[in-house]
Write a protein that holds these residues in place. Structure first.
Motif, short mmCIF file in Angstrom:
data_model
loop_
_atom_site.label_atom_id
_atom_site.label_comp_id
_atom_site.label_asym_id
_atom_site.label_seq_id
_atom_site.Cartn_x
_atom_site.Cartn_y
_atom_site.Cartn_z
N UNK A 1 0.80 -1.23 0.00
CA UNK A 1 0.00 0.00 0.00
C UNK A 1 0.83 1.28 0.00
N UNK A 2 2.11 1.18 -0.33
CA UNK A 2 2.94 2.38 -0.45
C UNK A 2 2.59 3.12 -1.74
N UNK A 3 2.64 4.43 -1.70
CA UNK A 3 2.27 5.27 -2.84
C UNK A 3 3.51 5.77 -3.56
N UNK A 4 3.76 5.23 -4.77
CA UNK A 4 4.84 5.70 -5.64
C UNK A 4 4.27 6.40 -6.87
N UNK A 5 3.11 7.00 -6.73
CA UNK A 5 2.45 7.65 -7.87
C UNK A 5 3.38 8.67 -8.52
N UNK B 1 0.75 4.08 -10.15
CA UNK B 1 -0.05 4.77 -11.17
C UNK B 1 0.69 5.99 -11.70
N UNK B 2 0.63 6.17 -13.01
CA UNK B 2 1.24 7.34 -13.68
C UNK B 2 2.76 7.37 -13.54
N UNK C 1 -1.76 -4.59 -7.09
CA UNK C 1 -0.86 -3.48 -7.43
C UNK C 1 -1.45 -2.62 -8.52
N UNK C 2 -1.14 -1.35 -8.51
CA UNK C 2 -1.72 -0.41 -9.46
C UNK C 2 -0.65 0.15 -10.39
N UNK C 3 -0.85 -0.08 -11.70
CA UNK C 3 0.02 0.47 -12.74
C UNK C 3 -0.80 1.31 -13.73
N UNK C 4 -1.95 1.77 -13.32
CA UNK C 4 -2.81 2.51 -14.22
C UNK C 4 -2.13 3.73 -14.82
N UNK C 5 -2.20 3.86 -16.14
CA UNK C 5 -1.63 4.99 -16.89
C UNK C 5 -0.09 5.05 -16.78
N UNK D 1 -5.02 1.20 -19.09
CA UNK D 1 -4.46 2.18 -20.03
C UNK D 1 -2.98 2.46 -19.77
N UNK D 2 -2.25 1.40 -19.39
CA UNK D 2 -0.80 1.54 -19.27
C UNK D 2 -0.15 1.40 -20.63
N UNK D 3 1.08 1.89 -20.74
CA UNK D 3 1.85 1.75 -21.98
C UNK D 3 2.89 0.66 -21.78
#
Length: 212
Positions: A81-85, A105-106, A122-126, A146-148
């Motif tokens: 749950x760490x935020x590396x946005x 994310x982002x 895990x979140x890799x959105x955008x 919508x990841x690249x």
């Protein structure tokens, strides 16, 4: 047979000095070994780590937006749950780590290797992902909305209920991975490499009826 993707390894000098992150004086940490500690409720933006090794470190409720990681290794760490946005992450390895709900994310990731990690939810959105490998990882319910993707490998991963909606999987080989359900759109799957059994599952996911 496809050519194995070459991932640049972190450039770590020998003889790193132990460093107490909780007594840091600035937001730039270089050539350090951070080990056997807990980093609690940290909320900081634009912190930079270069040539750093984390071993047995637990991050609790941390927010590190716009983090910059270059030539870094995380070994047996807990970053749940760490935020590396919006982070910039280059030549980084995560080995045997617990990464439940890690938020990337982002973020921009280059030459990143996840090995034997739990990345469920895990979140890799955008995010912008290039020259990366996920190997022997659990990625259940991971979000790649919508990841690249550019030169990505998934090797022997659990992708159950992962979300690839809006993400082009051209050139991505999922044939060694396991899943019963994925979330994706019709334009996501063109050029994706799967096994024969997985191909039937993909057809069903896209609403096709398979006649025996």
């Amino acid at each position: 047979m496809s050519k194995k993707l070459k991932i640049q390894s972190p450039k770590i000098p020998t003889g790193l000095s132990p460093f107490d992150y909780n007594n840091r004086e600035d937001s730039y940490i270089n050539m350090a070994l951070i080990s056997d500690c807990t980093i609690s409720q940290e909320d900081i933006e634009k912190v930079r780590f270069e040539e750093v090794v984390f071993k047995n470190v637990t991050f609790l409720d941390g927010s590190f937006r716009y983090i910059q990681l270059t030539d870094v290794i995380f070994e047996r760490c807990d970053l749940s749950n760490v935020d590396f946005t919006d982070g910039i992450i280059h030549r980084v390895e995560f080995r045997d780590c617990k990464l439940l709900g890690l938020n990337l994310a982002d973020a921009t990731l280059r030459n990143v290797f996840f090995e034997n990690c739990n990345l469920n939810m895990g979140s890799f959105g955008y995010a912008d992902l290039k020259e990366m490998r996920f190997e022997n990882c659990s990625l259940r319910s991971a979000d790649y909305y919508e990841a690249k993707f550019n030169k990505l490998e998934f090797k022997h991963c659990d992708l159950e209920d992962a979300n690839f909606t809006g993400t082009r999987l051209a050139g991505v080989d999922l044939s060694s991975c396991k899943f019963n359900r994925l979330n994706l759109s019709l334009d996501s799957v063109a050029g994706c490499m799967v096994s024969a059994d997985q191909a039937l599952g993909f057809a069903k996911l896209l609403g096709l009826e398979i006649k025996e």
